[in-house]
Design a protein around this motif. Structure first.
Motif, PDB file in Angstrom:
ATOM      1  N   ALA A 247       0.847  -1.188   0.000  1.00 52.58           N
ATOM      2  CA  ALA A 247       0.000   0.000   0.000  1.00 52.58           C
ATOM      3  C   ALA A 247       0.885   1.242   0.000  1.00 52.58           C
ATOM      4  CB  ALA A 247      -0.916  -0.001   1.212  1.00 52.58           C
ATOM      5  N   ALA A 248       0.708   2.092  -1.020  1.00 53.65           N
ATOM      6  CA  ALA A 248       1.472   3.334  -1.106  1.00 53.65           C
ATOM      7  C   ALA A 248       0.801   4.448  -0.308  1.00 53.65           C
ATOM      8  CB  ALA A 248       1.615   3.757  -2.566  1.00 53.65           C
ATOM      9  N   LYS A 249      -0.495   4.282  -0.028  1.00 58.57           N
ATOM     10  CA  LYS A 249      -1.262   5.208   0.795  1.00 58.57           C
ATOM     11  C   LYS A 249      -2.169   4.375   1.690  1.00 58.57           C
ATOM     12  CE  LYS A 249      -1.596   8.743  -2.846  1.00 58.57           C
ATOM     13  NZ  LYS A 249      -2.554   9.497  -3.708  1.00 58.57           N
ATOM     14  N   SER A 250      -2.809   5.035   2.650  1.00 57.55           N
ATOM     15  CA  SER A 250      -3.802   4.340   3.467  1.00 57.55           C
ATOM     16  C   SER A 250      -4.870   3.758   2.532  1.00 57.55           C
ATOM     17  CB  SER A 250      -4.443   5.312   4.457  1.00 57.55           C
ATOM     18  OG  SER A 250      -5.445   4.661   5.207  1.00 57.55           O
ATOM     19  N   SER A 251      -5.073   2.459   2.587  1.00 61.71           N
ATOM     20  CA  SER A 251      -5.909   1.777   1.592  1.00 61.71           C
ATOM     21  C   SER A 251      -6.836   0.764   2.246  1.00 61.71           C
ATOM     22  CB  SER A 251      -5.023   1.049   0.565  1.00 61.71           C
ATOM     23  OG  SER A 251      -4.147   1.939  -0.083  1.00 61.71           O
ATOM     24  N   GLN A 252      -7.878   0.435   1.507  1.00 60.06           N
ATOM     25  CA  GLN A 252      -8.794  -0.625   1.920  1.00 60.06           C
ATOM     26  C   GLN A 252      -9.007  -1.544   0.727  1.00 60.06           C
ATOM     27  OE1 GLN A 252     -12.557   0.774   3.416  1.00 60.06           O
ATOM     28  NE2 GLN A 252     -13.341  -1.285   3.819  1.00 60.06           N
ATOM     29  N   VAL A 253      -8.755  -2.833   0.914  1.00 62.61           N
ATOM     30  CA  VAL A 253      -8.909  -3.792  -0.168  1.00 62.61           C
ATOM     31  C   VAL A 253      -9.767  -4.961   0.284  1.00 62.61           C
ATOM     32  CG1 VAL A 253      -6.662  -3.188  -1.172  1.00 62.61           C
ATOM     33  CG2 VAL A 253      -6.823  -5.113   0.409  1.00 62.61           C
ATOM     34  N   GLN A 254     -10.394  -5.601  -0.677  1.00 58.22           N
ATOM     35  CA  GLN A 254     -11.100  -6.858  -0.450  1.00 58.22           C
ATOM     36  C   GLN A 254     -10.449  -7.920  -1.323  1.00 58.22           C
ATOM     37  OE1 GLN A 254     -15.201  -5.852  -1.400  1.00 58.22           O
ATOM     38  NE2 GLN A 254     -15.689  -5.633   0.763  1.00 58.22           N
ATOM     39  N   CYS A 255     -10.604  -9.168  -0.945  1.00 59.58           N
ATOM     40  CA  CYS A 255      -9.993 -10.220  -1.746  1.00 59.58           C
ATOM     41  C   CYS A 255     -10.966 -11.380  -1.952  1.00 59.58           C
ATOM     42  CB  CYS A 255      -8.697 -10.717  -1.114  1.00 59.58           C
ATOM     43  SG  CYS A 255      -8.896 -11.512   0.481  1.00 59.58           S
ATOM     44  N   ILE A 256     -10.762 -12.080  -3.063  1.00 57.83           N
ATOM     45  CA  ILE A 256     -11.493 -13.313  -3.376  1.00 57.83           C
ATOM     46  C   ILE A 256     -10.445 -14.393  -3.570  1.00 57.83           C
ATOM     47  CG2 ILE A 256     -13.033 -14.474  -5.004  1.00 57.83           C
ATOM     48  CD1 ILE A 256     -14.255 -11.819  -5.691  1.00 57.83           C
TER      49      ILE A 256
END
Length: 200
Positions: free
Chosen positions: A60-69
């Protein structure tokens, strides 16, 4: 850190917010950025669709939110829905084409061409056409450019300073204006490239 190069490829990731840098180690303390992915994009496709391990590192280059499958679920979704499968095939092909175009710029045209490639890509993503040239709305740090390319910051600085002296670009507080985009495009023979592939 989201995954490391060489770790088991288990998931496809979707970005809800933030910015993810996908890069590859190319030597001692040297990296080259393959992609920068942002909101509503995805990453991890090369790992889960082409092998058992990720070929790059994602951070993450910035504060991030991700989801994964997970890989198995994603394969079932694609197998059961031809339209989704078609979209994913196109997306993976576009990703490969974009990375191929970037590597061409970085390797075939020397250090000046590589730096020109990054500035052109910034202009395509964040540029505004003005009477004086293309003003890039996002700050560009030379250390980030060197990280994208896997070359020293000193080399990037030398090239950028030469362009400033020649009136090709101008800068103020890390905001750049490209006064002569044709010079940068000529370095890279840009007249045959597709704009959609020319992003970071």
């Amino acid at each position: 850190m989201i995954f490391n190069e060489g770790s088991d490829a288990e998931s496809l990731y979707f970005i809800l917010k933030g910015e993810i840098r996908i890069f590859k180690n190319i030597g001692l303390d040297k990296e080259i950025t393959i992609f920068t992915r942002t909101k509503n994009d995805a990453f991890g496709e090369i790992g889960i669709f082409s092998g058992t391990r990720y070929s790059n590192t994602a951070v993450a280059a910035k504060s991030s939110q991700v989801q994964c499958i997970d890989k198995h679920t994603m394969e079932n979704i694609i197998a059961q829905n031809g339209e989704i499968g078609l979209h994913f095939t196109r997306w993976v092909a576009e990703s490969l084409e974009a990375s191929k175009a970037k590597m061409r710029d970085y390797i075939a045209f020397g250090s000046e061409g590589a730096v020109a490639s990054v500035f052109i890509r910034f202009s395509n993503m964040y540029g505004i056409v003005t009477p004086r040239g293309i003003r890039i709305k996002q700050q560009i740090r030379l250390s980030d450019v060197s990280k994208h390319l896997g070359i020293s910051r000193e080399t990037v600085s030398r090239i950028v300073n030469k362009w400033k002296e020649d009136g090709i670009i101008q800068s103020e507080n890390k905001f750049f204006l490209i006064a002569n985009i044709a010079y940068l495009q000529n370095l890279l023979a840009c007249n045959h490239c597709a704009l959609e592939n020319c992003t970071l």
